[in-house]
Design a protein around this motif. Structure first.
Motif, PDB file in Angstrom:
ATOM      1  N   ASN A  10      -4.734  16.314 -23.461  1.00 24.25           N
ATOM      2  CA  ASN A  10      -3.396  16.330 -22.865  1.00 24.25           C
ATOM      3  C   ASN A  10      -3.100  15.126 -21.987  1.00 24.25           C
ATOM      4  O   ASN A  10      -1.988  14.993 -21.468  1.00 24.25           O
ATOM      5  N   ILE A  11      -4.072  14.237 -21.805  1.00 25.52           N
ATOM      6  CA  ILE A  11      -3.840  13.053 -20.983  1.00 25.52           C
ATOM      7  C   ILE A  11      -2.757  12.189 -21.639  1.00 25.52           C
ATOM      8  O   ILE A  11      -2.785  11.944 -22.831  1.00 25.52           O
ATOM      9  N   ILE A  30       0.539  13.733 -17.179  1.00 29.20           N
ATOM     10  CA  ILE A  30      -0.883  14.010 -16.954  1.00 29.20           C
ATOM     11  C   ILE A  30      -1.656  12.703 -17.094  1.00 29.20           C
ATOM     12  O   ILE A  30      -1.561  12.030 -18.120  1.00 29.20           O
ATOM     13  N   ASP A  32      -5.166  12.515 -15.863  1.00 30.09           N
ATOM     14  CA  ASP A  32      -6.598  12.795 -15.922  1.00 30.09           C
ATOM     15  C   ASP A  32      -6.793  14.304 -16.001  1.00 30.09           C
ATOM     16  O   ASP A  32      -5.866  15.069 -15.736  1.00 30.09           O
ATOM     17  N   ALA A  33      -7.999  14.728 -16.365  1.00 24.85           N
ATOM     18  CA  ALA A  33      -8.317  16.151 -16.462  1.00 24.85           C
ATOM     19  C   ALA A  33      -9.752  16.374 -16.019  1.00 24.85           C
ATOM     20  O   ALA A  33     -10.597  15.483 -16.150  1.00 24.85           O
ATOM     21  N   ASP A  41      -8.139  21.560 -14.321  1.00 25.30           N
ATOM     22  CA  ASP A  41      -7.211  20.865 -13.433  1.00 25.30           C
ATOM     23  C   ASP A  41      -6.707  19.607 -14.115  1.00 25.30           C
ATOM     24  O   ASP A  41      -7.435  18.965 -14.868  1.00 25.30           O
ATOM     25  N   TYR A  42      -5.443  19.263 -13.822  1.00 21.34           N
ATOM     26  CA  TYR A  42      -4.878  18.009 -14.294  1.00 21.34           C
ATOM     27  C   TYR A  42      -4.470  17.170 -13.089  1.00 21.34           C
ATOM     28  O   TYR A  42      -3.888  17.688 -12.131  1.00 21.34           O
ATOM     29  N   LYS A  43      -4.766  15.879 -13.156  1.00 20.50           N
ATOM     30  CA  LYS A  43      -4.238  14.940 -12.173  1.00 20.50           C
ATOM     31  C   LYS A  43      -2.920  14.446 -12.734  1.00 20.50           C
ATOM     32  O   LYS A  43      -2.863  13.986 -13.870  1.00 20.50           O
ATOM     33  N   VAL A  44      -1.863  14.596 -11.957  1.00 22.48           N
ATOM     34  CA  VAL A  44      -0.527  14.283 -12.454  1.00 22.48           C
ATOM     35  C   VAL A  44       0.185  13.313 -11.525  1.00 22.48           C
ATOM     36  O   VAL A  44      -0.149  13.189 -10.345  1.00 22.48           O
ATOM     37  N   TRP A  54      -4.072  16.343  -7.924  1.00 21.84           N
ATOM     38  CA  TRP A  54      -4.696  17.321  -8.820  1.00 21.84           C
ATOM     39  C   TRP A  54      -4.001  18.664  -8.675  1.00 21.84           C
ATOM     40  O   TRP A  54      -3.687  19.086  -7.547  1.00 21.84           O
ATOM     41  N   ALA A  57      -4.120  23.718 -14.113  1.00 26.77           N
ATOM     42  CA  ALA A  57      -3.356  23.757 -15.363  1.00 26.77           C
ATOM     43  C   ALA A  57      -2.560  25.046 -15.491  1.00 26.77           C
ATOM     44  O   ALA A  57      -1.512  25.070 -16.140  1.00 26.77           O
TER      45      ALA A  57
END
Length: 69
Positions: A10-11, A30, A32-33, A41-44, A54, A57
């Motif tokens: 999903n990045i 997104i 990073d994950a 967790d996703y870094k958005v 972070w 999800a």
């Protein structure tokens, strides 16, 4: 255990992030994950604005789940 390939799928995608305790959603990308204590967790970063953070999800809608009202 989540593989690196599963985390990376999903990045770069657009997602909607819900603000905790409200009905407010906003568009993010997104970047990073990670798998942390059994949670994805996703870094958005916001589509408009600056910064990265972070988020779990479970508080997000990604890809085909994204619909605009």
């Amino acid at each position: 255990m989540t593989t690196a390939q599963e985390l990376a799928q999903n990045i770069g995608k657009t997602a909607l992030l819900q603000v905790a305790g409200s009905s407010l959603w906003f568009e993010v990308e997104i970047v990073d994950a990670r798998q942390r204590y059994g949670n994805l967790d996703y870094k958005v970063k916001p589509s408009e604005g600056v910064g990265e953070q972070w988020h779990q999800a479970s508080n997000m809608k990604v890809g085909d789940e994204v619909t605009y009202w």
